[in-house]
Design a protein around this motif. Structure first.
Motif, PDB file in Angstrom:
ATOM      1  N   TYR A   1       6.768  -8.239  -8.388  1.00 40.49           N
ATOM      2  CA  TYR A   1       8.145  -8.085  -8.895  1.00 40.49           C
ATOM      3  C   TYR A   1       8.674  -9.395  -9.473  1.00 40.49           C
ATOM      4  O   TYR A   1       9.175  -9.420 -10.611  1.00 40.49           O
ATOM      5  N   TYR A   2       8.577 -10.488  -8.694  1.00 36.20           N
ATOM      6  CA  TYR A   2       9.207 -11.740  -9.121  1.00 36.20           C
ATOM      7  C   TYR A   2       8.389 -12.512 -10.145  1.00 36.20           C
ATOM      8  O   TYR A   2       8.947 -13.065 -11.099  1.00 36.20           O
TER       9      TYR A   2
ATOM     10  N   LYS B   1       9.975  -9.787 -13.155  1.00 37.06           N
ATOM     11  CA  LYS B   1      11.163 -10.603 -13.430  1.00 37.06           C
ATOM     12  C   LYS B   1      10.847 -11.799 -14.320  1.00 37.06           C
ATOM     13  O   LYS B   1      11.477 -11.994 -15.367  1.00 37.06           O
ATOM     14  N   ALA B   2       9.901 -12.635 -13.889  1.00 37.10           N
ATOM     15  CA  ALA B   2       9.610 -13.863 -14.617  1.00 37.10           C
ATOM     16  C   ALA B   2       8.683 -13.634 -15.802  1.00 37.10           C
ATOM     17  O   ALA B   2       8.724 -14.390 -16.782  1.00 37.10           O
ATOM     18  N   GLY B   3       7.850 -12.630 -15.726  1.00 34.49           N
ATOM     19  CA  GLY B   3       6.928 -12.352 -16.821  1.00 34.49           C
ATOM     20  C   GLY B   3       5.795 -13.347 -16.943  1.00 34.49           C
ATOM     21  O   GLY B   3       5.138 -13.419 -17.989  1.00 34.49           O
ATOM     22  N   ILE B   4       5.534 -14.113 -15.875  1.00 32.18           N
ATOM     23  CA  ILE B   4       4.460 -15.109 -15.924  1.00 32.18           C
ATOM     24  C   ILE B   4       3.098 -14.428 -15.870  1.00 32.18           C
ATOM     25  O   ILE B   4       2.174 -14.794 -16.608  1.00 32.18           O
TER      26      ILE B   4
ATOM     27  N   TRP C   1       3.307  -6.234   1.240  1.00 33.63           N
ATOM     28  CA  TRP C   1       4.643  -6.827   1.055  1.00 33.63           C
ATOM     29  C   TRP C   1       4.577  -8.049   0.151  1.00 33.63           C
ATOM     30  O   TRP C   1       5.345  -8.158  -0.803  1.00 33.63           O
ATOM     31  N   ILE C   2       3.650  -8.974   0.448  1.00 31.55           N
ATOM     32  CA  ILE C   2       3.518 -10.163  -0.388  1.00 31.55           C
ATOM     33  C   ILE C   2       3.060  -9.783  -1.785  1.00 31.55           C
ATOM     34  O   ILE C   2       3.491 -10.373  -2.784  1.00 31.55           O
ATOM     35  N   GLY C   3       2.235  -8.758  -1.899  1.00 32.75           N
ATOM     36  CA  GLY C   3       1.801  -8.300  -3.218  1.00 32.75           C
ATOM     37  C   GLY C   3       2.941  -7.717  -4.022  1.00 32.75           C
ATOM     38  O   GLY C   3       3.070  -7.968  -5.225  1.00 32.75           O
TER      39      GLY C   3
END
Length: 315
Positions: free
Chosen positions: A153-154, A158-161, A146-148
């Motif tokens: 995703y984020y 999403k952020a592309g970091i 879940w944390i992975g």
């Protein structure tokens, strides 16, 4: 010390032998039915099943079957009849990725677990201690998949970091290798950081009440010397043992969810895909690899344990 090491190595060999026999029985004898049919897979022809039965010696006695099976596993002759690939070669391809994930995460959870555990013990009862306790409980409660997935995703999609999956070989690009593993390392380490910090905190608080700690203070040693030379060293003994078992479990397949979420194509993910296909040879080989690695790490940890605590050598 030398006698203790020899004794532990001999015990390790006996345990490894017992594990190999038990694994052989679980995969080939206990389920009943034809083991050749299970190894051949669901879509195999009758001629393939007969060939496997002959190659693995399933028409002969159990000791012969065990010897043939172990020989195939440890000489790299084991074949997956689902895709006709050599199981040993596939595992060797995935091992560097699994080791990269396991070593990085293990160093991360040990460093942060010890630092946070030591800080919490020194600030026992304060607001910072209670805050770290809450964070540790949250970390322990969060499933790694879940944390992975949230990180991927984020922070990735999403952020592309960070990259949200995949693996880059270290030889091709060390920077990208590191960057692709930051999220998997963190996701896998969060659970262990919470556990290690709580265990070490409790060990330190118990050790602070020991007579030898009061004696060290009475001799005029500084609080820093007391904590590092006496308290932390003795409190680390259970942590070292725990670290060895956890690291062995991660390498032996414990990182299966992390590898799958981030598509690292390591040994754990290879085992997961093989289970989904009901492909017996890879599952058998990975099971033996995982069990053997855990036993090996446990032996190494016992030797380190004896070095840290001389009383262990007498048992």
């Amino acid at each position: 010390m030398g006698r203790f090491v020899v004794h532990r190595l001999f015990s390790m060999v006996l345990v490894l032998f017992a594990i190999s026999v038990l694994t052989f029985l679980i995969f080939n004898v206990i389920p009943n039915g034809d083991p050749a049919g299970r190894i051949a897979g669901r879509t195999a022809t009758e001629s393939t099943v007969k060939q496997i039965r002959h190659d693995f010696g399933f028409d002969r006695s159990l000791p012969v079957q065990y010897g043939v099976m172990m020989k195939k596993v440890f000489t790299g002759d084991l074949i997956s009849y689902y895709n006709q690939l050599n199981v040993g070669e596939e595992i060797r391809k995935g091992l560097p990725r699994t080791f990269a994930l396991a070593i990085g995460a293990a160093l991360l959870w040990m460093a942060f677990g010890v630092a946070l555990g030591l800080y919490s013990a020194m600030r026992a009862g304060a607001f910072s201690d209670r805050f770290l306790t809450v964070l540790a409980l949250i970390g322990i409660s969060m499933p790694v998949f879940w944390i992975g997935a949230l990180m991927s995703y984020y922070l990735g999609f999403k952020a592309g970091i960070f990259p949200n999956g995949g693996y880059v070989e270290f030889a091709d690009d060390p920077v990208q290798w590191f960057w692709h593993l930051v999220l998997p390392w963190t996701a896998l380490a969060i659970l262990f950081i919470g556990i290690y910090s709580r265990v070490l905190r409790g060990n330190i608080l118990d050790t602070l009440n020991e007579d030898y700690v009061r004696t060290a203070r009475a001799k005029g040693l500084s609080e820093r010397q007391v904590m590092i030379r006496h308290v932390l060293r003795n409190s680390m003994i259970p942590i070292v043992s725990l670290w060895g078992l956890d690291f062995g479990a991660v390498v032996g397949g414990g990182a299966i969810l992390t590898e799958t979420v981030f598509n690292l194509q390591g040994v754990g993910q290879y085992a997961a895909e093989s289970i989904g296909k009901l492909d017996v040879p890879p599952v058998l080989a990975v099971t033996l690899l995982g069990a053997f690695f855990i036993v090996l790490l446990n032996t190494i940890v016992d030797i380190i344990y004896a070095f840290l605590d001389p009383l262990i050598r007498l048992t």
